[in-house]
Design an enzyme around this catalytic site. Structure first.
Site, PDB file in Angstrom:
ATOM      1  N   HIS A 121       0.842  -1.200   0.000  1.00 40.74           N
ATOM      2  CA  HIS A 121       0.000   0.000   0.000  1.00 40.74           C
ATOM      3  C   HIS A 121       0.887   1.263   0.000  1.00 40.74           C
ATOM      4  O   HIS A 121       0.725   2.152  -0.842  1.00 40.74           O
ATOM      5  CB  HIS A 121      -0.902  -0.051   1.247  1.00 40.74           C
ATOM      6  CG  HIS A 121      -1.749   1.155   1.472  1.00 40.74           C
ATOM      7  ND1 HIS A 121      -3.119   1.101   1.478  1.00 40.74           N
ATOM      8  CD2 HIS A 121      -1.450   2.446   1.696  1.00 40.74           C
ATOM      9  CE1 HIS A 121      -3.605   2.303   1.702  1.00 40.74           C
ATOM     10  NE2 HIS A 121      -2.609   3.139   1.844  1.00 40.74           N
ATOM     11  N   GLU A 122       1.849   1.297   0.925  1.00 44.26           N
ATOM     12  CA  GLU A 122       2.710   2.485   1.023  1.00 44.26           C
ATOM     13  C   GLU A 122       3.647   2.588  -0.172  1.00 44.26           C
ATOM     14  O   GLU A 122       3.967   3.685  -0.630  1.00 44.26           O
ATOM     15  CB  GLU A 122       3.529   2.450   2.317  1.00 44.26           C
ATOM     16  CG  GLU A 122       2.694   2.410   3.582  1.00 44.26           C
ATOM     17  CD  GLU A 122       1.683   3.542   3.664  1.00 44.26           C
ATOM     18  OE1 GLU A 122       1.962   4.648   3.150  1.00 44.26           O
ATOM     19  OE2 GLU A 122       0.603   3.318   4.243  1.00 44.26           O
TER      20      GLU A 122
HETATM   21 ZN   LIG Z   1      -2.431   5.148   2.188  1.00 40.36          ZN
END
Ligand SMILES: [Zn+2]
Length: 383
Positions: A67-68
């Site tokens: 996600h990051e």
């Molecule tokens: Zn995020």
């Protein structure tokens, strides 16, 4: 978040984790091994549950990282520098060094994170069907599908530090063409969302759902604080833009002798004046550093006669030194470089001013008083 452990570089982006993550790793593995999996897939040994639990926890953090990483890679492609990714108690943070140049960039950078989590959620969901002959693995995959979808949904809440807040920000910024106004609205909705979470946590707690309740209160409070500090930071940035260090500094600060004892410095320099920071000179008049009241106070009364001020102050080599013509915004960003939070403003070898937290606070208040911000530094106070 200074207690960081470096993991390495992935796609050229620095990845690290905070120690708090080890606790969460154990909690996630334990939740799976002792709670979720024995119910979802009965009939395995404890060891097998813990192996599946640990693998699930590992994939959970890999999902957070993905996600990051998605945020970071899209940010970099749009010209925003990425300082690194840190995984910690509440998930992950991609630290971007700058701000997106345009609303459309911000929209892409912030939306890609939840989109990644959603895709991962669907992927793990499909995997759980493929793994159906192995119930423990299928159970872990199903759990990962659920948390990834939950992560996408939670992050899309239109609240300040969350991705949904940034999406909202980019839309407001695009519509009104005013970045600061969009930030203020985004932070307000973040504060409201924070209070709603705190309120629903308290309700849950009252209804007997203790762990879930406390967790909501915790998250809500965190959201509220993050929104408030982001709003303050963006107001400060906006009020500083176009100004130099000379505009915000306290010019011609009172200096003191660095070679005298703490006792006589307190009596002769500190007591007759009203400052919290004193640049120190040597016998030739050259600036050698500075001392703060907090540092003087830290010297035990007994030792005050035998300790030179210079030895308890911050030496010039360790002080953050800026020039008067530097942009104020860049200089303020460096205030946090040093624990003492002071800037010495030097023009060559000459001390022309200092910037302390009270200078910044005063500047903020003056900006609020004038619609267009203070035009320049006020005249030096009479001594
Ligand atoms: Zn995020």
């Amino acid at each position: 978040m200074s207690e960081q452990v470096r993991v390495g570089r992935i796609f050229g982006i620095e990845v690290g984790f905070n120690w708090s993550l080890l606790v969460i790793f154990w909690l996630v593995a334990w939740t799976l091994a002792a709670g979720y999996l024995p119910q979802a897939a009965p009939g395995y040994t404890t060891v097998e549950y813990w192996v599946a639990g640990a693998a699930g926890a590992f994939l959970f953090f890999t999902s957070l990282l993905a996600h990051e990483m998605a945020h970071s890679l899209v940010a970099r492609r749009h010209g925003v520098e990425v300082e690194g990714i840190t995984l910690w108690l509440f998930g992950g943070i991609a630290r971007l060094a700058g701000e997106p140049p345009a609303p459309s960039d911000e929209l892409r950078i912030s939306a890609v994170g939840p989109a990644t989590s959603l895709v991962l959620g669907l992927g793990f969901g499909a995997l759980s069907f493929v793994l159906a002959p192995w119930p423990a693995a299928a159970g872990a995959a199903w759990w990962l599908a659920f948390v990834n979808v939950a992560l996408a949904v939670f992050n899309l809440l239109p609240a300040a530090p969350l991705d949904g807040g940034r999406v909202l920000h980019s839309i407001l910024w695009h519509r009104h063409g005013d970045r600061l106004r969009a930030t203020v609205s985004m932070c307000r909705s973040g504060r409201v969302a924070g209070w709603i979470l705190v309120g629903s946590g308290l309700l849950e707690f009252a209804a007997g759902v203790y762990v879930g309740g406390i967790w909501f209160v915790f998250l809500g409070w965190f959201l509220h604080q993050a929104a408030a500090s982001e709003e303050a930071a963006s107001r400060l940035r906006a009020s500083l833009s176009g100004h130099t260090v000379a505009d915000i500094m306290t010019p011609g600060p009172d200096t003191g002798p660095g070679w005298v004892s703490v006792a006589s410095f307190v009596d002769d320099t500190v007591m007759p004046r009203r400052h919290s920071t004193y640049p120190l000179r040597d016998r030739s008049g050259a600036i050698v550093g500075f001392v703060t009241l907090a540092r003087l106070e830290a010297v035990p009364v007994r030792a005050r006669h035998d300790t030179a001020v210079r030895d308890v102050g911050v030496p010039l080599e360790e002080a953050v030194v800026v020039g008067p013509a530097e942009p104020a915004e860049d200089a303020i960003a460096r205030l946090s470089d040093h624990g003492d939070g002071r800037l010495l403003v030097m023009d060559g070898a000459d001390l022309v001013g200092i910037v302390t937290p009270s200078d910044v606070a005063r500047w903020m208040q003056m900006s609020a008083l004038r619609p267009h911000g203070p035009a320049s530094n006020p005249p030096a106070p009479a001594r």
